[in-house]
Design an enzyme around this catalytic site. Sequence first.
Site, PDB file in Angstrom:
ATOM      1  N   ILE A 103       0.819  -1.208   0.000  1.00  0.00           N
ATOM      2  CA  ILE A 103       0.000   0.000   0.000  1.00  0.00           C
ATOM      3  C   ILE A 103       0.850   1.254   0.000  1.00  0.00           C
ATOM      4  CG2 ILE A 103      -2.079  -0.979   1.018  1.00  0.00           C
ATOM      5  CD1 ILE A 103      -1.065  -0.069   3.753  1.00  0.00           C
ATOM      6  N   GLY A 104       2.140   1.103  -0.115  1.00  0.00           N
ATOM      7  CA  GLY A 104       2.955   2.310  -0.187  1.00  0.00           C
ATOM      8  C   GLY A 104       4.416   1.981   0.001  1.00  0.00           C
ATOM      9  N   THR A 105       5.251   2.826  -0.525  1.00  0.00           N
ATOM     10  CA  THR A 105       6.677   2.654  -0.289  1.00  0.00           C
ATOM     11  C   THR A 105       7.204   3.956   0.269  1.00  0.00           C
ATOM     12  OG1 THR A 105       6.942   3.189  -2.594  1.00  0.00           O
ATOM     13  CG2 THR A 105       7.266   0.907  -1.983  1.00  0.00           C
ATOM     14  N   GLY A 106       7.915   3.859   1.353  1.00  0.00           N
ATOM     15  CA  GLY A 106       8.445   5.059   1.988  1.00  0.00           C
ATOM     16  C   GLY A 106       9.938   5.098   1.859  1.00  0.00           C
ATOM     17  N   GLY A 107      10.544   6.044   2.543  1.00  0.00           N
ATOM     18  CA  GLY A 107      11.989   6.189   2.483  1.00  0.00           C
ATOM     19  C   GLY A 107      12.691   4.943   2.990  1.00  0.00           C
ATOM     20  N   LYS A 162       5.417  -2.912   7.718  1.00  0.00           N
ATOM     21  CA  LYS A 162       6.457  -2.175   6.992  1.00  0.00           C
ATOM     22  C   LYS A 162       7.663  -3.088   6.873  1.00  0.00           C
ATOM     23  CE  LYS A 162       8.949   1.864   8.100  1.00  0.00           C
ATOM     24  NZ  LYS A 162       8.795   3.252   8.478  1.00  0.00           N
ATOM     25  N   VAL A 168       5.227  -0.756   2.622  1.00  0.00           N
ATOM     26  CA  VAL A 168       4.202  -1.047   3.607  1.00  0.00           C
ATOM     27  C   VAL A 168       3.137  -1.933   2.966  1.00  0.00           C
ATOM     28  CG1 VAL A 168       2.582  -0.062   5.237  1.00  0.00           C
ATOM     29  CG2 VAL A 168       4.659   1.179   4.648  1.00  0.00           C
ATOM     30  N   GLY A 183      11.252   1.607   3.409  1.00  0.00           N
ATOM     31  CA  GLY A 183      10.670   0.291   3.232  1.00  0.00           C
ATOM     32  C   GLY A 183       9.305   0.375   2.588  1.00  0.00           C
ATOM     33  N   ASP A 227      11.661  14.136  10.752  1.00  0.00           N
ATOM     34  CA  ASP A 227      11.183  13.948   9.378  1.00  0.00           C
ATOM     35  C   ASP A 227       9.670  14.113   9.326  1.00  0.00           C
ATOM     36  OD1 ASP A 227      11.489  13.540   6.697  1.00  0.00           O
ATOM     37  OD2 ASP A 227      11.593  11.352   6.817  1.00  0.00           O
TER      38      ASP A 227
END
Length: 930
Positions: free
Chosen positions: A639-643, A661, A647, A645, A761
Amino acid sequence: MATSVSISILVLALWVLCTFTHSTTMVVAAKSSALELEAKALLESGWWSSKYTNGSSSSHCAWPGIYCNDGGSVIEIYMYEVYLGDKFRKFNFSSFPNLEDLNLYNTGLQGSIPPEIGTLSKLTYLSLSMNNLTGNLPLSLTNLTQLEYLLIDNNLISGSIPNILGNLKNLQILDLSANAFSGSIPHQLGNLKNLRYLDISRNKLTGELPPSLANLTQLDTFDISSNLIRGSIPKELGNLKNLYLLNLSNNTLTGPIPSTLSLLTGLLYLNLSSNEISGSIASEIRFLKNLEHLDLQQNKLTGPLPSFLWHLTNLNYLSLNSNQINGSIPAEIGNMKNLGTLSLAWNQISGSIPVEIANCPSLYNLTLSHNYLTGTISFDMRYFYLLQYLDLSYNNLCGSIPRTINHLTNLETLSLDRNQISGSIPMEITDCTSLKHLSLSHNFLTGNIPSLVGHLHSLNAIDLSHNNISGDIPFELRYLPSLELLDFSYNNLTGYIPIFSNHIKEINLSYNSLQGQIPDGYFNWTPYTFIGNKDLCGDIPGFPPCSPTASNSFSKKNSSPNNNKSIVHQIKIVVPLSFFLVFLLLGCIFLSRRGDKKTKSESSEPKNGDLFSIWNYDGKIAYEDIVEATKDFDISYCIGTGGYGSVYKAQLPSGKTVAVKKLHRLEAENPTFDKSFKNEVKMLVAIRHRNIVKLLGYCLHNRCMFLIYEYMERGSLFSVLSNDVEAMEFDWMKRMNVIKSIAHALCYMHHECVSAIVHRDITSNNILLNSKLEGFVSDFGMAKFLDPDSSNQTLVAGTYGYLAPELAYTMVVTEKCDVYSFGVVTLEILMGRHPGELMTSLSTSQSVMLNEILDQRLPPPNRLVAKDVFLVAAISFACLHTKPKSRPTMKWVSQEFLSHKKPVTNPLHSVSLWQLRNQENYTIGESETQ
Ligand SMILES: *[C@@H]1O[C@H](CO)[C@@H](O)[C@H](O)[C@H]1NC(C)=O
Ligand SMILES: *[C@@H]1O[C@H](CO)[C@@H](O)[C@H](O)[C@H]1NC(C)=O
Ligand SMILES: *[C@@H]1O[C@H](CO)[C@@H](O)[C@H](O)[C@H]1NC(C)=O
Ligand SMILES: *[C@@H]1O[C@H](CO)[C@@H](O)[C@H](O)[C@H]1NC(C)=O
Ligand SMILES: *[C@@H]1O[C@H](CO)[C@@H](O)[C@H](O)[C@H]1NC(C)=O
Ligand SMILES: *[C@@H]1O[C@H](CO)[C@@H](O)[C@H](O)[C@H]1NC(C)=O
């Protein structure tokens, strides 16, 4: 109805205006002449367009970029990135006796700095950075004895650095970098006892480092890199006990590394590269326990590779390239849990590569080329999932390429050329799907080229020359979209030459045993491309023409091989057929691999995850459950990629939905993953707040790295704001509540935890929303305890666009960095998008009213919410103050939101952003309540 509203607005506006002018009039009466002079000078400068001035200077304190004191005298002029150009010359410096701050960063200034600047005797902050100023520094600067910040970097100033700068005893920040200063560094700079930051890098400074600089005991940053400084490193530098950045690189420094450097125990960054430093690596460096970055490359260092280096376990970057270091790499290298870059190339290092290197999970750049390394490549590659760059070329390594190479899915460059490596190229190399450069030349490789190499879609250059590789050239190579360089020369390849794609710029197939027709017409080759292949024919010089019966791979059964049309016809049939076969083959391999994986994981990973050293709180979430719920982290659950990893959404057998995550291989750009993950756990275990996302469990192990959180149905604030439909649902009331929640959460972190925690952040990506659109702070990968006993300094930064401006010249993290980011996010919520453009256009665009910046997708706030919007806007501007000290604390902000004394509403269209920005202490509304 409408008229009555507008009349009341008019009355209110008049009343506000009267109160304002009334108070101003009283002040003006007292000090009229001086103030008139200021006003006149501002008007005549031409820096403000008539939109603000209306040809009159009476309200200059409200003009963009001007801040006045209580007496109405100008104390700050802030023209950051406003184009002034030649208008700079029209400014009458002598008219501003009270000016404290002058910021002309990137305003298009040219010519020399006017000496009249010396009349601003109360100046504490002067920035002329990022312009095209020429000439010398004016001597009148010596008048500015109150200066604390002097920023003239990135100009074209020449001449020497004047001695008289040494008189500016209050200076804390001095940045003259990236100019054309010549001459030597004046020893008088040693008088600047309060200096914390000294950057004179990227000039043409000569001479030696004056020992007097050792008096700058407050210095935390010292950068003289890229000059022509010679002589030895003065041992007195050891006095600079507060240093955390020391950069002397790219000069012509000689002599040994002074042992006194060991006193700089706070150092995080030490760069002495590109000098002529000799001697061995001083053993005193072992005392620099905090060091994260050590660069000694391109010097004349000798002696053995010191073992103490491997106890500097905070090191993230270590380069000793291009020295004359000998000795071997010891097993202790396995201590280096944070090491991202290790570069020891071009030395005289011998012995084998220790297997313990596999214990460095953060490594992403390993360069050991041009040494005398021997033995086999025996380290276990399974743990190097971050590795992007592996260069072991020009050594004496033997044995074969390990099959565990298939774990290097992030590997982009593999260089093993000029060794004595034997065996065949392992099939597993085709799992290294990120490979761009594969270089295995000058070894003793045998066997075939695995045909699946044709599926390394990123491959740009492949060099297998000078080996003993046999078999066919896999025709799949023609499908590689980025392949530009191919060298298979000096092998024992047989069969026909396949048609390569047009992208290939360089190809070398010489000295093999290839046969048949040289395919023609589609790339530029020379006769040397094919020389040394006895059985080739074709229409190029040096080769016999093909006889009608000669055959090649695509025209075997063709009666007239020289007929291009029929070749095309053949291709039409053969290509789809081979595609089909390849897919079939791939399918089989894929299926059999999956089978493998499954049995492996079932056999080696017991249910309930005993494997993992750290585990969750309630013990009810088992590793297997997570794997099952996400179909082994299938992309469809992502459902998403962050800085740090990706998720995944996972529904557990209990029915509960959680967010997982996971440290994902594709996000390996940043070598500090491991650290960041552990950090996040450490932080979240320490804190519990209703507006901070809850950590339900975690698993930290080389094999599985993930964190389990509460699931936030609506995703990130950013995604909600970027979607028009969702943004409409996210109404003013909900937005105000989210802002308040973030404020309370930050207040808790900053003021109510045992040690203050800064998030570092805060961005719209790191604020998550649940199904009711309530806000939660998440992503603590960069958070930091502000420990009274340990250093608050760090090299890692946050997200561009949310970073507090002081982080440009300090590495000291404070709560006020979060306050700034909170200000940005708050404005972003009001505006519906990142305020980036607004912040830079404010000073140039015409006076913008608060209602104009509000998210236009929503109807204007009603009277009740308008009060909140007004308060929030005022607070967000206060949080964005350039000086950290002038920003409020989160405690203050949080209490302001809790207090019931709401300000009387000014109609939002009657408040300009500049009024909001110029509020000191934003005691908005209080004057109206009386
Ligand atoms: C230095 O300051 C004095 C008064 O503070 C002023 O009279 C003089 O002109 C200034 N000198 C320069 C070169 O600006
Ligand atoms: C400096 O001048 C050059 C040439 O006129 C221009 O391209 C450049 O943008 C200027 N730089 C700054 C920072 O104003
Ligand atoms: C080293 O300094 C020279 C000028 O002295 C500069 O041109 C060069 O770019 C610098 N090299 C690096 C790597 O910074
Ligand atoms: C090349 O390969 C053939 C068999 O395919 C073998 O007979 C020959 O000896 C090899 N040549 C060299 C130089 O190894
Ligand atoms: C780090 O910051 C905290 C909070 O601002 C402060 O109390 C502490 O003294 C600082 N530690 C050091 C070593 O400066
Ligand atoms: C702002 O607040 C501080 C402390 O709260 C106070 O000392 C200062 O005088 C205030 N400034 C103004 C302009 O009200």
